[in-house]
Design a protein around this motif. Structure first.
Motif, PDB file in Angstrom:
ATOM      1  N   VAL A 161      75.873  21.201  31.255  1.00 14.40           N
ATOM      2  CA  VAL A 161      76.570  21.518  32.497  1.00 14.40           C
ATOM      3  C   VAL A 161      77.954  22.081  32.198  1.00 14.40           C
ATOM      4  N   ARG A 162      78.667  21.464  31.258  1.00 18.60           N
ATOM      5  CA  ARG A 162      80.016  21.936  30.928  1.00 18.60           C
ATOM      6  C   ARG A 162      79.995  23.342  30.361  1.00 18.60           C
ATOM      7  N   ASP A 163      79.033  23.614  29.485  1.00 19.82           N
ATOM      8  CA  ASP A 163      78.958  24.939  28.868  1.00 19.82           C
ATOM      9  C   ASP A 163      78.593  26.028  29.869  1.00 19.82           C
ATOM     10  N   LEU A 164      78.000  25.636  30.980  1.00 22.28           N
ATOM     11  CA  LEU A 164      77.667  26.620  32.009  1.00 22.28           C
ATOM     12  C   LEU A 164      78.922  27.221  32.627  1.00 22.28           C
ATOM     13  N   ASP A 165      80.013  26.446  32.654  1.00 23.77           N
ATOM     14  CA  ASP A 165      81.284  26.906  33.217  1.00 23.77           C
ATOM     15  C   ASP A 165      81.098  27.407  34.651  1.00 23.77           C
ATOM     16  N   ALA A 166      80.363  26.656  35.430  1.00 18.83           N
ATOM     17  CA  ALA A 166      80.099  27.045  36.818  1.00 18.83           C
ATOM     18  C   ALA A 166      81.262  26.639  37.712  1.00 18.83           C
ATOM     19  N   ALA A 167      81.374  27.314  38.825  1.00 18.99           N
ATOM     20  CA  ALA A 167      82.445  27.034  39.768  1.00 18.99           C
ATOM     21  C   ALA A 167      82.208  25.707  40.485  1.00 18.99           C
ATOM     22  N   THR A 168      83.305  25.064  40.860  1.00 15.99           N
ATOM     23  CA  THR A 168      83.256  23.895  41.726  1.00 15.99           C
ATOM     24  C   THR A 168      83.237  24.385  43.171  1.00 15.99           C
ATOM     25  N   ARG A 169      82.415  23.730  43.991  1.00 10.64           N
ATOM     26  CA  ARG A 169      82.319  24.124  45.392  1.00 10.64           C
ATOM     27  C   ARG A 169      82.984  23.067  46.264  1.00 10.64           C
ATOM     28  N   VAL A 170      83.978  23.503  47.021  1.00  3.81           N
ATOM     29  CA  VAL A 170      84.675  22.635  47.966  1.00  3.81           C
ATOM     30  C   VAL A 170      84.145  22.967  49.362  1.00  3.81           C
ATOM     31  N   ILE A 171      83.559  21.974  50.023  1.00  2.76           N
ATOM     32  CA  ILE A 171      82.860  22.211  51.284  1.00  2.76           C
ATOM     33  C   ILE A 171      83.622  21.527  52.418  1.00  2.76           C
ATOM     34  N   LEU A 172      83.962  22.315  53.441  1.00  9.54           N
ATOM     35  CA  LEU A 172      84.681  21.827  54.609  1.00  9.54           C
ATOM     36  C   LEU A 172      83.804  21.949  55.847  1.00  9.54           C
ATOM     37  N   GLU A 173      84.086  21.127  56.838  1.00 12.15           N
ATOM     38  CA  GLU A 173      83.379  21.264  58.103  1.00 12.15           C
ATOM     39  C   GLU A 173      83.782  22.573  58.759  1.00 12.15           C
ATOM     40  N   ARG A 174      82.833  23.257  59.354  1.00  5.89           N
ATOM     41  CA  ARG A 174      83.111  24.517  60.012  1.00  5.89           C
ATOM     42  C   ARG A 174      84.156  24.313  61.122  1.00  5.89           C
TER      43      ARG A 174
ATOM     44  N   PRO B 124      95.388  28.896  46.905  1.00  6.74           N
ATOM     45  CA  PRO B 124      95.449  29.021  45.443  1.00  6.74           C
ATOM     46  C   PRO B 124      94.144  28.551  44.789  1.00  6.74           C
ATOM     47  N   GLY B 125      93.599  29.388  43.898  1.00  3.06           N
ATOM     48  CA  GLY B 125      92.377  29.036  43.184  1.00  3.06           C
ATOM     49  C   GLY B 125      91.108  29.454  43.874  1.00  3.06           C
ATOM     50  N   ALA B 126      91.165  29.856  45.138  1.00  7.31           N
ATOM     51  CA  ALA B 126      89.970  30.261  45.867  1.00  7.31           C
ATOM     52  C   ALA B 126      89.406  31.551  45.282  1.00  7.31           C
ATOM     53  N   GLU B 127      88.119  31.543  44.912  1.00  8.39           N
ATOM     54  CA  GLU B 127      87.492  32.719  44.313  1.00  8.39           C
ATOM     55  C   GLU B 127      86.467  33.359  45.250  1.00  8.39           C
ATOM     56  N   GLU B 128      85.730  32.531  45.968  1.00 13.05           N
ATOM     57  CA  GLU B 128      84.726  33.031  46.896  1.00 13.05           C
ATOM     58  C   GLU B 128      84.632  32.079  48.073  1.00 13.05           C
ATOM     59  N   VAL B 129      84.536  32.651  49.261  1.00 11.40           N
ATOM     60  CA  VAL B 129      84.440  31.852  50.475  1.00 11.40           C
ATOM     61  C   VAL B 129      83.193  32.273  51.242  1.00 11.40           C
ATOM     62  N   THR B 130      82.357  31.318  51.564  1.00  7.75           N
ATOM     63  CA  THR B 130      81.156  31.582  52.371  1.00  7.75           C
ATOM     64  C   THR B 130      81.147  30.625  53.549  1.00  7.75           C
ATOM     65  N   GLU B 131      80.513  31.049  54.639  1.00  3.62           N
ATOM     66  CA  GLU B 131      80.506  30.244  55.847  1.00  3.62           C
ATOM     67  C   GLU B 131      79.142  30.334  56.515  1.00  3.62           C
ATOM     68  N   ASP B 132      78.665  29.209  57.033  1.00  2.00           N
ATOM     69  CA  ASP B 132      77.430  29.198  57.819  1.00  2.00           C
ATOM     70  C   ASP B 132      77.677  28.430  59.107  1.00  2.00           C
ATOM     71  N   GLU B 133      76.598  28.045  59.805  1.00  3.88           N
ATOM     72  CA  GLU B 133      76.739  27.393  61.095  1.00  3.88           C
ATOM     73  C   GLU B 133      77.338  25.999  61.004  1.00  3.88           C
ATOM     74  N   VAL B 134      77.300  25.398  59.815  1.00  3.31           N
ATOM     75  CA  VAL B 134      77.718  24.007  59.659  1.00  3.31           C
ATOM     76  C   VAL B 134      78.996  23.859  58.844  1.00  3.31           C
ATOM     77  N   SER B 135      79.165  24.665  57.811  1.00  4.11           N
ATOM     78  CA  SER B 135      80.259  24.421  56.872  1.00  4.11           C
ATOM     79  C   SER B 135      80.871  25.707  56.325  1.00  4.11           C
ATOM     80  N   LEU B 136      82.024  25.521  55.711  1.00  5.08           N
ATOM     81  CA  LEU B 136      82.716  26.591  54.991  1.00  5.08           C
ATOM     82  C   LEU B 136      82.841  26.148  53.539  1.00  5.08           C
ATOM     83  N   THR B 137      82.406  26.991  52.608  1.00  4.74           N
ATOM     84  CA  THR B 137      82.398  26.635  51.187  1.00  4.74           C
ATOM     85  C   THR B 137      83.346  27.533  50.410  1.00  4.74           C
TER      86      THR B 137
END
Length: 300
Positions: A219-232, A244-257
């Motif tokens: 998992v560590r070697d994958l160096d994948a992004a951490t996802r912070v999920i907020l209520e929509r 600061p640090g935000a790389e990608e933002v996605t949003e659906d009917e329930v949450s913002l990631t």
């Protein structure tokens, strides 16, 4: 620790199908080693070759220092095998099933009682096998593989088709088996399970090992992004992108990631905005590693 199992460049074909294509790995004594992958990846064939149930087209296996093929009678008392599907003797109770298996190895009745207790079937000892639940039958199958106190145990998808409660109960049994100093080699396509139980894992697909290491290191070697999920609605997407640090933002009917490789400043900024209520932080898992390696949906 010594080496319990050494598999060296084994190959197995069924007609045009290359079921196992150059697989190599070693398992140390006392280790919990998982072979992961979707159905058809070659897991079961690899296990059967390691157990001495099949002869590989090429390559070699050393099991507890000896070749398991041709059928090595000296190894039989030292290994335990639980197959994907277990066939029990008709009309026998759980205790009688274990006594019958144990009689093949000269096991005393006290050992049968210990196994029933280990797998949580003491209160079901007098119940006919046909009346046991699926999880109870799986535990009985594992007890039959352990009744003669083997040094290494092979388990082929022991938690397949079990409900979540039965799976968790079996996890406790598997941990107890390893705590007794046994070596465990098992296959599964439940990645969450392997991440919790295994010391090391090999991820297979199309008859090959794609990666092999401890779950944490993979998992560590994958160096994948951490996802912070907020209520929509707790934060506008435009404002999230400016954090600061935000790389990608996605949003659906329930949450913002918000995806980030530097979660600390991002979380600090969210705390200053008072938007921590209902927040979830999800790091990479073994399933992310698998998807990254195969480039497609994980096949159950």
């Amino acid at each position: 620790m010594g080496t319990a199992l050494a598999v060296d460049d084994i190959h197995m074909t069924y007609g045009e199908l290359r079921a196992v294509n150059g697989v190599s790995f070693t398992v140390s004594e006392g280790e919990f080693f998982g072979i992961l992958g979707p159905n058809g990846a070659g897991k079961t064939t690899t296990l059967e070759i390691a157990e001495g149930l099949r002869e590989p087209v090429s390559g070699s296996v050393l099991l507890l220092g000896e070749s398991p093929w041709p059928r090595n009678m000296r190894l039989l008392p030292k290994i335990g095998v639980q197959l994907q599907a277990s066939a029990f003797f008709e009309k026998l109770t759980a205790r009688e099933q274990l006594q019958t298996f144990g009689a093949l190895y000269g096991v005393k009745s006290q050992r049968v009682n210990e196994m029933l207790e280990l797998v949580g079937l003491t209160d079901k000892a007098s119940t006919p096998e046909a009346k046991l639940s699926g999880g109870q039958r799986q535990r009985l199958s594992i007890a039959c593989a352990l009744v003669h106190d083997p040094d290494i145990v092979f388990l082929d998808e022991p938690t397949a088709a079990l409900d979540p409660q039965a799976r968790r109960n079996l996890w406790d049994v598997l941990r107890e088996i390893q705590a007794r100093g046994k070596t465990i080699v098992y296959t599964t396509h439940y990645l969450d399970e392997a991440e919790i139980l295994c010391d090391r894992v090999a991820i297979m697909d199309n008859g090959k090992i794609l990666a092999m290491d401890t779950p944490a290191r993979l998992v560590r070697d994958l160096d994948a992004a951490t996802r912070v999920i907020l209520e929509r609605g707790s934060l506008a997407a435009a404002d999230a992108k400016a954090l600061p640090g935000a790389e990608e933002v996605t949003e659906d009917e329930v949450s913002l990631t918000i995806s980030t490789h530097t979660p600390a400043p991002l979380l600090s900024a969210l705390a200053e905005r008072g938007t921590l209520d209902g927040l979830q932080v999800r790091t990479a898992t073994l399933e992310d590693v698998f998807l990254n390696l195969t480039g497609r949906e994980y096949r159950a």
